[in-house]
Design an enzyme around this catalytic site. Sequence first.
Site, short mmCIF file in Angstrom:
data_model
loop_
_atom_site.label_atom_id
_atom_site.label_comp_id
_atom_site.label_asym_id
_atom_site.label_seq_id
_atom_site.Cartn_x
_atom_site.Cartn_y
_atom_site.Cartn_z
N LEU A 11 52.77 44.76 83.56
CA LEU A 11 51.60 44.40 84.37
C LEU A 11 50.37 45.13 83.84
O LEU A 11 50.26 46.36 83.95
CB LEU A 11 51.85 44.76 85.84
CG LEU A 11 53.10 44.13 86.47
CD1 LEU A 11 53.24 44.55 87.93
CD2 LEU A 11 53.08 42.62 86.34
N ARG A 18 37.62 51.65 89.28
CA ARG A 18 37.35 53.06 89.57
C ARG A 18 37.18 53.89 88.30
O ARG A 18 36.73 55.04 88.36
CB ARG A 18 38.46 53.63 90.45
CG ARG A 18 38.37 53.21 91.90
CD ARG A 18 39.43 53.86 92.74
NE ARG A 18 40.73 53.23 92.53
CZ ARG A 18 41.89 53.74 92.99
NH1 ARG A 18 41.89 54.90 93.62
NH2 ARG A 18 43.02 53.10 92.76
N LYS A 25 41.27 48.89 81.84
CA LYS A 25 41.88 50.18 82.16
C LYS A 25 42.98 50.57 81.20
O LYS A 25 43.04 51.71 80.72
CB LYS A 25 42.42 50.15 83.59
CG LYS A 25 43.15 51.42 84.00
CD LYS A 25 43.55 51.41 85.46
CE LYS A 25 44.60 50.40 85.77
NZ LYS A 25 45.14 50.58 87.15
N ASP A 108 49.72 50.93 83.16
CA ASP A 108 48.85 52.10 83.28
C ASP A 108 49.63 53.38 83.55
O ASP A 108 49.13 54.33 84.14
CB ASP A 108 47.82 51.89 84.39
CG ASP A 108 48.44 51.78 85.78
OD1 ASP A 108 49.69 51.62 85.87
OD2 ASP A 108 47.70 51.85 86.78
N LYS A 338 36.73 64.27 52.70
CA LYS A 338 36.92 62.89 53.12
C LYS A 338 37.37 62.06 51.93
O LYS A 338 36.73 62.06 50.87
CB LYS A 338 35.59 62.35 53.69
CG LYS A 338 35.69 60.97 54.36
CD LYS A 338 35.53 59.81 53.43
CE LYS A 338 34.22 59.81 52.71
NZ LYS A 338 34.11 58.65 51.76
N TYR A 353 31.29 70.10 50.61
CA TYR A 353 31.65 68.74 50.99
C TYR A 353 32.24 68.04 49.78
O TYR A 353 31.62 67.95 48.72
CB TYR A 353 30.42 67.96 51.47
CG TYR A 353 30.74 66.49 51.65
CD1 TYR A 353 31.56 66.06 52.69
CD2 TYR A 353 30.26 65.54 50.75
CE1 TYR A 353 31.89 64.73 52.84
CE2 TYR A 353 30.58 64.20 50.89
CZ TYR A 353 31.39 63.80 51.95
OH TYR A 353 31.73 62.47 52.08
N SER A 392 28.90 78.03 42.41
CA SER A 392 28.30 77.85 43.73
C SER A 392 27.03 77.01 43.68
O SER A 392 26.32 76.99 42.69
CB SER A 392 27.97 79.22 44.33
OG SER A 392 29.15 79.99 44.49
N ARG A 427 20.15 73.09 35.23
CA ARG A 427 19.19 73.62 36.18
C ARG A 427 17.90 73.97 35.44
O ARG A 427 17.88 74.06 34.20
CB ARG A 427 19.73 74.85 36.90
CG ARG A 427 20.15 75.98 35.97
CD ARG A 427 20.78 77.13 36.76
NE ARG A 427 21.20 78.21 35.87
CZ ARG A 427 22.39 78.77 35.88
NH1 ARG A 427 23.30 78.35 36.73
NH2 ARG A 427 22.68 79.75 35.06
#
Length: 458
Positions: A11, A18, A25, A108, A338, A353, A392, A427
């Site tokens: 069900l 609510r 829900k 639920d 990631k 990162y 670094s 650099r």
Amino acid sequence: MTTRKLAVVVLAAGLGTRMRSSMPKVLHAVAGKAMVNHVLDAVAELSPDRVAVVIGPGMTQVEAAAAPHTTVVQEERLGTGHAVMAARPALGDLADDPDADVLVVCGDTPLITPAALHSLREARDERHGLAVLGFQAAEPGSYGRLIRDDGGDVARIVEAKDATTEELAVDICNAGMLCVGAPLLFRLLERVGNDNAKGEYYLTDVVGLARTGGEHCALRLAAESEVQGINTRAELAQAEAAMQTRLRTRHMRNGVTLVAPETVFFCHDTAIAPDVIVHPHVVFGPGVSVGEGAEIKSFSHLEGATLSAGAVVGPYARLRPGAMVGEGARVGNFVEIKNASLGRGAKANHLSYLGDTEVGEEANIGAGTITCNYDGFGKHRTTIGAGAFIGSNTALVAPVRIGAGAIVGAGSTVTQDVPDDAIAVARGQQSNRDGAAKRFREMRNAEKAARKTTSAKG
């Protein structure tokens, strides 16, 4: 153990008003999984012959979540009995099979266990045409009450709004789940009326009707926490807390050390091998696998990540989907990874990162290193060879390859490939001007003094 066929009706048509949410829900998550999917996983342990999920109109998201199970739309929400009748066509010939049971469960109740459902089904035996699942409530409140006869069987179920004062004093309550012989269930549902406080067709009325017809109704009790239905955000939080306690206990039983268990949060599918140490305040999102002997330090967040044996992560590390940390590799504080892999023994210990990157074995990534993987239009990969050393504050602009054993000087912005064993420095040329700092300070101090003099005259 029963050999009868089994159809399950879930069900899941409730709007959950609510919850104050535009999302149905049963799609609200507990431990990273929608409530209805927790229920379907528990049901799957019973190897049912058919499963039908009852949803409301327009609930396409619930339909997608329930796939590949059949969904049935309850066009009008006229009660739980009406919902089960709506599912009848989806059960096919099982609905009329005298050797089949229908198990009705609530979408639920994410904490329901296969053991509780097995127990309920086993209670539906040759003597009992039906069985209901109940619990002893600490605060019965609005729950339906299970009224038992002298033999302990259930005589009837009374909804709280329809109960007498004496019936309200009963603390054995209805969990909303029952198992009934299939033909009996639908014969009884055809006789259920809606003469009650809500004007609905209660599924629970089948118990009284069955008893009137000479059938016996067995009772099985489950822990209140297992059958807790979710109707509010507060109840959702309670279910999350209970699930987290369950998951923490499971991992510790499997040989995982949780230094402060109450501060660690797991996802439903977190996989952790024995002898892993998890420090306080670690969060596991979906799809995390941790190998034996790894260590995850405080305040780290992992999602869609794989850690090999002996890897060390954190503190304050973030591993996003596609992160793979090799055997003995290290990911330190304030490092984000990631869709990137660190080979065996590789290190990225500080403030870096690494996105869309492959880092070879024993490579060392210096503090402040960034792989610039996105050019505003697409993602590009960076490859760092085995044993390479990245100084670094380096920016590696993808696509780019740093060869095995290569060294990149600190502060470099690398836009071209670096051969194996080469040193790359990219650099600006440093220029020292002797005495310039002293002359600069004298000039600025003089300017400041002049401004003060002008201001005083004004």
